[in-house]
Write a protein that holds these residues in place. Sequence first.
Motif, short mmCIF file in Angstrom:
data_model
loop_
_atom_site.label_atom_id
_atom_site.label_comp_id
_atom_site.label_asym_id
_atom_site.label_seq_id
_atom_site.Cartn_x
_atom_site.Cartn_y
_atom_site.Cartn_z
N SER B 235 -4.55 -15.13 1.03
CA SER B 235 -4.93 -16.47 1.28
C SER B 235 -3.68 -16.93 1.62
CB SER B 235 -5.19 -17.21 0.34
OG SER B 235 -4.41 -17.62 -0.33
N VAL B 236 -3.96 -17.59 3.32
CA VAL B 236 -2.48 -18.42 3.84
C VAL B 236 -1.46 -18.39 2.99
CG1 VAL B 236 -2.22 -20.10 5.49
CG2 VAL B 236 -4.17 -19.69 5.68
N ARG B 237 -2.21 -19.25 1.18
CA ARG B 237 -1.18 -20.61 0.69
C ARG B 237 -0.94 -19.23 0.17
NH1 ARG B 237 -1.75 -25.24 -1.81
NH2 ARG B 237 -3.70 -26.37 -0.59
N ALA B 238 -1.71 -17.75 -0.17
CA ALA B 238 0.16 -16.97 -1.27
C ALA B 238 0.77 -16.41 -0.36
CB ALA B 238 -1.29 -15.99 -1.15
N GLY B 239 0.81 -16.68 0.69
CA GLY B 239 1.36 -16.13 1.72
C GLY B 239 2.84 -18.18 2.17
N TRP B 240 2.08 -18.76 2.32
CA TRP B 240 3.13 -19.83 2.42
C TRP B 240 4.16 -20.04 1.15
CZ3 TRP B 240 -0.70 -23.57 3.37
CH2 TRP B 240 -0.91 -24.88 2.87
N GLU B 241 3.09 -19.81 -0.49
CA GLU B 241 3.93 -19.42 -1.80
C GLU B 241 5.20 -18.56 -0.98
OE1 GLU B 241 4.43 -21.59 -3.74
OE2 GLU B 241 2.99 -22.87 -3.11
N ALA B 242 4.53 -17.71 -1.44
CA ALA B 242 6.27 -15.87 -0.64
C ALA B 242 7.54 -16.59 0.27
CB ALA B 242 5.71 -15.04 -0.49
N MET B 243 6.54 -17.16 1.58
CA MET B 243 8.33 -18.18 2.10
C MET B 243 8.84 -19.00 1.94
SD MET B 243 5.57 -18.72 5.67
CE MET B 243 6.55 -19.04 6.51
N ARG B 257 6.88 -15.70 9.33
CA ARG B 257 5.69 -16.44 10.69
C ARG B 257 4.80 -15.78 9.64
NH1 ARG B 257 7.80 -17.69 15.61
NH2 ARG B 257 5.60 -17.84 16.13
N LEU B 258 3.96 -16.68 9.88
CA LEU B 258 2.34 -16.37 8.66
C LEU B 258 1.71 -17.09 9.56
CD1 LEU B 258 1.71 -16.19 6.24
CD2 LEU B 258 1.75 -18.46 5.47
N TYR B 259 0.69 -15.81 9.46
CA TYR B 259 -0.61 -16.12 10.89
C TYR B 259 -1.97 -16.25 9.78
CZ TYR B 259 2.40 -15.00 14.43
OH TYR B 259 3.21 -14.78 15.36
N ASP B 260 -2.43 -17.74 10.08
CA ASP B 260 -4.14 -17.63 8.94
C ASP B 260 -5.00 -16.13 9.83
OD1 ASP B 260 -5.67 -17.95 11.08
OD2 ASP B 260 -5.53 -20.72 10.24
N PRO B 261 -6.54 -15.72 8.43
CA PRO B 261 -6.88 -14.68 8.78
C PRO B 261 -7.49 -14.75 10.59
CG PRO B 261 -7.28 -16.16 7.37
CD PRO B 261 -6.29 -17.03 7.46
N PHE B 262 -7.67 -16.02 11.25
CA PHE B 262 -8.12 -15.69 12.19
C PHE B 262 -7.18 -15.59 13.38
CE2 PHE B 262 -9.94 -17.37 16.74
CZ PHE B 262 -11.05 -15.80 16.42
N ASP B 263 -5.64 -16.33 13.62
CA ASP B 263 -5.07 -15.87 14.27
C ASP B 263 -4.15 -13.98 13.82
OD1 ASP B 263 -2.69 -16.40 16.14
OD2 ASP B 263 -2.61 -18.33 14.92
N ALA B 264 -4.33 -13.89 12.18
CA ALA B 264 -3.84 -12.88 11.96
C ALA B 264 -5.22 -11.29 12.61
CB ALA B 264 -3.92 -12.80 10.33
N ALA B 411 -4.03 -21.23 13.31
CA ALA B 411 -2.91 -22.00 12.42
C ALA B 411 -1.21 -20.78 12.17
CB ALA B 411 -2.19 -22.71 11.41
N HIS B 412 -0.26 -20.67 12.68
CA HIS B 412 0.96 -20.00 11.80
C HIS B 412 1.63 -20.85 11.25
CE1 HIS B 412 1.99 -20.17 16.28
NE2 HIS B 412 3.70 -20.15 15.99
N LEU B 413 2.42 -20.11 10.66
CA LEU B 413 3.71 -21.76 10.16
C LEU B 413 4.65 -20.58 10.46
CD1 LEU B 413 1.26 -21.67 8.17
CD2 LEU B 413 2.82 -22.48 6.40
N GLY B 420 10.27 -27.23 3.18
CA GLY B 420 9.07 -27.80 3.86
C GLY B 420 8.90 -26.18 4.58
N CYS B 421 8.30 -26.91 5.61
CA CYS B 421 7.42 -25.22 6.67
C CYS B 421 6.96 -26.38 7.76
CB CYS B 421 7.12 -24.20 6.25
SG CYS B 421 6.68 -23.53 7.19
N CYS B 422 7.34 -25.56 9.10
CA CYS B 422 6.18 -26.26 10.51
C CYS B 422 4.39 -24.91 10.31
CB CYS B 422 6.99 -25.96 11.28
SG CYS B 422 6.58 -26.14 13.19
N ILE B 423 3.84 -26.33 10.81
CA ILE B 423 2.54 -25.34 11.12
C ILE B 423 2.26 -25.73 12.12
CG2 ILE B 423 0.43 -25.30 9.94
CD1 ILE B 423 0.59 -26.61 8.02
N TYR B 424 2.09 -24.64 13.07
CA TYR B 424 1.54 -24.33 14.13
C TYR B 424 -0.16 -24.69 14.26
CZ TYR B 424 3.33 -23.65 19.47
OH TYR B 424 3.37 -23.80 20.38
#
Lengths: 531, 531
Positions: B235-243, B257-264, B411-413, B420-424
């Motif tokens: 999940s995106v959330r699991a990714g950003w927790e690692a970040m 850089r973390l890409y959400d599923p569709f972006d990825a 979205a990607h982060l 904190g983090c930026c969401i694009y």
Amino acid sequence: MPSPLKLALAELSEAKIAWRSDDADRVAYARDLFPRHHMAVRAGNVAAHPPSAVAWPTSTEQVATLVRWAIQHGVTLVPFGAGSGVCGGVLPTASSVVVDLKRMAAVRSLDVDRPTVTVEAGHMGLPFEEWLNHRGLSLGHFPSSILCSTVGGWVAARSAGQASGLYGKIEDMVVALECVTGRGDVARLVHRPNGPSLVPAFIGSEGTLAIVTAAKLRLHRAPTVRGFASWSFPSVRAGWEAMREMFQRGLRPAVLRLYDPFDAMLARSGRVRRRRRRDGGGSPTPGRGPAALRALLKRPKLLGELLESQAASAAFGGSLLVCIFDGHDERVFHDVARATAIATSGRGKPEGEAPARKWLLHRYSVSYRQAPLLAQGLFVDTMEVAATWSKLGALYEGVRRAIGSRAFVMAHLSHAYPDGCCIYFSFAGVAKPGAGAWDEACEARYDEIWRDALGAALAAGGTLAHHHGIGRSKAPRLGDEIGEGMKLQRALKRAFDPHGVLNPGALLPPIAPDPFTPDAFPSPFAGSVSP
Amino acid sequence: MPSPLKLALAELSEAKIAWRSDDADRVAYARDLFPRHHMAVRAGNVAAHPPSAVAWPTSTEQVATLVRWAIQHGVTLVPFGAGSGVCGGVLPTASSVVVDLKRMAAVRSLDVDRPTVTVEAGHMGLPFEEWLNHRGLSLGHFPSSILCSTVGGWVAARSAGQASGLYGKIEDMVVALECVTGRGDVARLVHRPNGPSLVPAFIGSEGTLAIVTAAKLRLHRAPTVRGFASWSFPSVRAGWEAMREMFQRGLRPAVLRLYDPFDAMLARSGRVRRRRRRDGGGSPTPGRGPAALRALLKRPKLLGELLESQAASAAFGGSLLVCIFDGHDERVFHDVARATAIATSGRGKPEGEAPARKWLLHRYSVSYRQAPLLAQGLFVDTMEVAATWSKLGALYEGVRRAIGSRAFVMAHLSHAYPDGCCIYFSFAGVAKPGAGAWDEACEARYDEIWRDALGAALAAGGTLAHHHGIGRSKAPRLGDEIGEGMKLQRALKRAFDPHGVLNPGALLPPIAPDPFTPDAFPSPFAGSVSP
């Protein structure tokens, strides 16, 4: 009949703001730890600058009330934390009221995820760090004044702690400020990622634009792994080249301190006990006392020349660099290995972990007992200035040359950055040829030494200060450092303290037709005011 | 008979300042890359906001002359770098003169020891970085606009580059600024270790307080070792927790850089070619084009719901996190190992080096060819907002929920920090049910989507922007983000641009009896001006 001031103060009581105007409180709040004023007190001038009263607000709203009251009555306010400043940032006049923030000391909120904490300005340093440590967190801010300084004081004076190499200065920790401007408005400044950031314009403003009432601070997980190393170098310069190389290659030791040969010798042999005040940590070991120092200091120039010789440097074991890495895993040891590779390739000789561990043990062992030194007609002081790497040699030599015939000068380098470093000079001299009380002649001699030391620092391209602030002792020289920047600084003052009620005379020197400094007083360096 | 403006412009010629007022130049400088204005041009409104003239100063003194001339003649000035801004930071009016800084592009000095460089504002991004690279140095600043942006633009808009994880945003690089304030004074602001720092009050001020003419920037030795890694997350959330864990444990990957599923999925399968503009780097792989996108986007809500399902996420291979460490020695590989340990303990599945290497190869592969999309009645845009970690979930969900029925949102982060983090967000939609030209209805739809997206970002506790600036598109909402901070911001404007000659309407929304904004024009979000 009650005086107008008494009537005005009575209004504070109506607003439920605690205040007192008895002599004991007025004298107790008449100054900070600026040595010149310390000496004046010793000379019997106990109440040169007492305020008319001291107030203890308990809320941001009370601080705002105080500012509006001050505007109304033409009173000036001097914000007060714990009074550990050494540049005369606190120096009231008869028309001042000191505002002691220590009754505002609540931790308002803690965000463990982020992690950040919002704390009121009057919280004392060490209990605050301990409160965080109990929760597995750390601010990473360890000024040697941590026992006698407040969060608000750190922000107002732009403090640096002993672990600035990893955690930065206080400005790197502040994410938001709550303060009351000189207009009596409560301002909440947040360090946002977009638009201009006003937070840094208030950090280090020494209570001249606003009174800081609370800060939101960035935290770190308390380190669980620590790595120690020390190396000796054949010269100070070889030592700082290693410091530069470490920072420019991306290493971030929490602590990296280089002692020059005499400073290092004292550190090794333990000659002088708790020699320094307000230092970023005392000498690694304790020692003997002022009498020995006096004997040494009768011929400062000869002593200095002797110590500068290669032979002496070798005999003392050279310059000592102590290093501590903080972290959470084995990366700490990789970093120690990298730092050691850099140090040894720069002619550093490994000295093991012991000197660094010893330093850590004595990190707050600073002495406030200047009186025995002063009684001997000696004076001691410290000056922390900074320069970029390419100007560091000129700064180090320039200051020693400028005052070396009148004071014995030692130095250590702490607070390194990729682009430069702070030099912390300690100087000691015989103010009076025969032992005796501090008098006007001593004062003149002290002022002259400071003027020449600061002049030499500026001539070398250094800054006036690194983390002790500007206060009143350096304010007259600020224009020499920032030039046209003074116009911008005064524009800020006009914008946020148009009535000039906040700490007049600190940071900005009084200028003649300046409405901001209604009760300007003579500066200790009045002769050196820049045009 | 010549008009007053022509007479005024003639004075510029006397001062040897180059200027032109022919239609071609006026139209060319009428806007930046704000999509809404791009679309207006497409709709035939070519000259909605042309300036009266364009000037090309070649020195700081000429810029100062221009400002004083503007004050004298009641003209406003719009500073211009390379016009890559996407928030309407450049938008002249008939009473404006655009000041193009590109003829001020000299490298004034280089200090290799420190290391720092002093460069004029008009130097273009990529040639500047290449000039440094030839000397073994790097600024560490890689906005995806690097091909079409200037140093001055980076400072004015508070830019972030793709390697901000290690090198920070532009504000972390600026050690001194030379600028000309709205009073016509040349101000030299130096980031000093003592006293208040005014530099951050000018960075991100978007030409509203001063025109930046030169900057001294902190440099880094160009990295000689680079480490790559990638992981997929359920999940995106699991990714950003690692970040978060990486940054809070002290790791500083240059790129993360973390890409959400569709972006990825797009990144993996290469469906859409150079899909994004102004993105912090395009998708790792190229693809097909607008027609496919249009087909997808006819039912944005259904598409969004489908993609949000666990099954879809699993089918697409989850979220993708790409990571690059920069350094000079084996510490880089230790860091990759630590990051991998953190990622895998947070359910990350190693995907090898390839995705990160591929990303690096295509880092500037962004497309400026929106026209084919617009011709299909589609619109695409991006919104980069930020929040602290604890609010990131609310921000991510809130924005998608607010506009998901009208636009497809990916979205990607990027740009993570310890706090904190930026969401694009990238959003794309069908502005017009049938394919056709962009008209007022499309414009209204576009404005509505933006208003709702920004409203949702603020409601979630996020910021209005992270690195694209405020410009004119977000200015009306600034008060919603900073509240009372607006008073301080306006006080700064009064202090440094009292005549309101500099870029009126950018950053600060025009307010009714506001002398700073003599030629205020309707904001694209006029309906959402905060009271």
